[in-house]
Write an enzyme that holds these catalytic residues in place. Structure first.
Site, PDB file in Angstrom:
ATOM      1  CE  LYS A 420      -4.257  -1.703   1.326  1.00  0.00           C
ATOM      2  NZ  LYS A 420      -5.274  -2.023   2.072  1.00  0.00           N
ATOM      3  NE  ARG A 455      -7.787  -8.793  -0.003  1.00  0.00           N
ATOM      4  CZ  ARG A 455      -7.509  -7.731  -0.870  1.00  0.00           C
ATOM      5  NH1 ARG A 455      -6.610  -6.917  -0.414  1.00  0.00           N
ATOM      6  NH2 ARG A 455      -8.147  -7.828  -1.977  1.00  0.00           N
TER       7      ARG A 455
END
Length: 480
Positions: A420, A455
């Site tokens: 991210k 995840r």
């Protein structure tokens, strides 16, 4: 403040936990515990214990909950689900246990009659006392009253000697983020063969045994990390095969981009991308024993995906982008991932959605509100997985605070920091595929903090980090 400080572990022994629970229960429900009261038929809050060890135990729970609602008990809260060794009569199958809170206008003896009728209608007979039974329903508390009669004693007289009753009761009483209660059912896990479980398909998943690795499969042309790479069925299947070979426990398939400023597509377009790949993945021999999650905020997509065989619904909006999501998932009876996000992907990074006084406290409070709404819509707490939403409606410092503030929760915690933007900002890595080392570091922090599912895009390297963290946590527990 710790995020998800809903249920904190404790090192107290069983006796101390029971004593603390007794005091807390009376403070919640009792103003005069020694008084015998004839209760009128006004709406009262009740707590009902549930147990089953004959037939499909979870199906028995679902049927009992439906019958209670039909016969005048509105369920508002659910404890966690526990699988336990039988008590008193030990030569029988293991039990499934939980407890629920609800409200009813039935008087206490009327309520007792309703519960006995449900037990009888579901096949319970007058067999061996404490022996096998399809369903067992006991009134633990009725309003703020103490009741004593020939047929009913409230509070239930054997609460305190039964860890399988106390554990879900603690879940119900200690799970408000606005409460200072420090009790949690996890303090009793492992005692007398008890384990907390989450139902997935025909399995009861003990999510405390190890951290699970969820592989990301994006079928979108515009995802921030791998957009456009896996749009064909062949490419998607090949990627799933790679992730499974590297050790993924579950695959999360998404056909709608949720990156910042992403344009929303219709449910029909999402299904057009998703279904061919989902069908192909579910028929892969390598998927035997693995789980498939569908990443969607559309109830229509969730319904069709589960109908095809998906096991989990992963909703980045926790129900706020589709008013039918909770109702649909309740009917599907599958695990539901509720993630924290303000706004939608196109607005989540707007300035007003990035304002926090205490990000951990506010994220926990906002997520807790969504979980409560989901419960009231019929999704039991024992089917809910929570995700603090790293990278969604948060600045880099907010994401760091969340990783530092993770704590044990009554529900499994999923985190998804993989590649991210905040990792790129901190490490000066503008390209998403250069952020795997930072991802591994954030996964390490998350697992050591209490995350149960991670995840990620890169399975192999993150799995190594997870294995090391799990070993460290096991070692810490053995030394405690």
């Amino acid at each position: 403040m710790n995020i998800f400080n809903l249920l904190l572990p404790t090192r107290r022994g069983v006796g101390a936990v029971m004593k603390g629970c007794r005091a807390t229960c009376y403070s919640f429900f009792h103003s005069s515990p020694e008084t015998t009261v004839e209760v009128q038929s006004q709406e009262q809050e009740v707590v009902i214990a549930m147990g089953s060890n004959v037939g499909d135990r979870l199906c028995n729970f679902n049927e009992a909950l439906q019958l209670m609602k039909k016969l005048g008990v509105n369920i508002t809260r659910h404890g966690c689900l526990y699988e336990t060794e039988p008590a008193y009569v030990t030569d029988q199958p293991r039990f499934l246990n939980s407890a629920v809170r609800g409200v009813t206008k039935l008087g206490p003896h009327e309520l007792l009659g309703v519960l006995k009728k449900i037990e009888k209608d579901m096949g319970r007979t007058n067999g061996i006392r404490h022996g096998p039974r399809p369903i067992d329903l006991d009134i633990l508390f009725y309003g703020r009253f103490s009741i004593h009669s020939d047929t009913l004693t409230v509070p239930h007289e054997r609460i305190w000697e039964r860890p399988f009753v106390v554990a879900p009761l603690l879940d119900l009483l200690g799970s408000s983020v606005e409460s200072d209660t420090k009790l949690g059912g996890e303090s009793l896990i492992g005692k007398e063969g008890m384990k907390r479980v989450l139902p997935i398909g025909n399995l009861l998943w003990d999510w405390s045994l190890k951290t699970s690795v969820m592989g990301i499969l994006n079928l979108t042309p515009d995802s921030f990390s791998d957009g456009g790479k896996f749009q064909s069925v062949e490419a998607a299947v090949s990627q799933v095969r790679l992730m499974i070979s590297e050790g993924a426990d579950m695959i999360d398939i998404g056909a709608q981009s949720t990156r910042p400023m992403a344009t929303k597509i219709s449910a029909e377009k999402e299904l057009e991308r998703l279904i061919p790949v989902l069908e192909a993945v579910l028929t892969m021999p390598e998927m035997e024993g693995k789980l498939v999650s569908v990443d969607t905020f559309y109830s229509k997509v969730a319904s069709e995906a589960v109908g095809k065989g998906a096991h989990i619904v992963n909703d980045v909006s926790a129900g706020q982008l589709d008013p039918d999501m909770y109702k649909v998932v309740a009917g599907l009876k599958v695990p539901y991932v509720a993630m924290h996000m303000r706004g939608d992907p196109s607005t989540m990074q707007n300035e007003e959605n990035l304002q926090y006084d205490d990000v951990c406290k506010q994220v926990a409070s906002e997520l807790y509100s969504k979980v409560r709404d989901a419960e009231l819509s019929g999704i039991p707490a024992w089917r809910i997985i929570i995700d603090p939403g790293l990278g969604f409606s948060k600045k880099a410092e907010h994401n760091l605070d969340i990783l530092l503030g993770l704590a044990a929760s009554h529900a499994p915690i999923l985190i998804g920091p993989s590649r991210k933007r905040f990792l790129g900002e901190i490490c000066n890595r503008p390209s998403a595929d250069e952020r795997d080392p930072a991802t591994i570091a954030s996964i390490t922090a998350g697992v050591l903090g209490g995350a149960n599912i991670v995840r990620v895009h890169n399975i192999r390297d993150n799995l190594d980090a997870v294995k090391l963290c799990d070993s460290m946590l096991t070692r810490r527990k053995s030394l405690a």
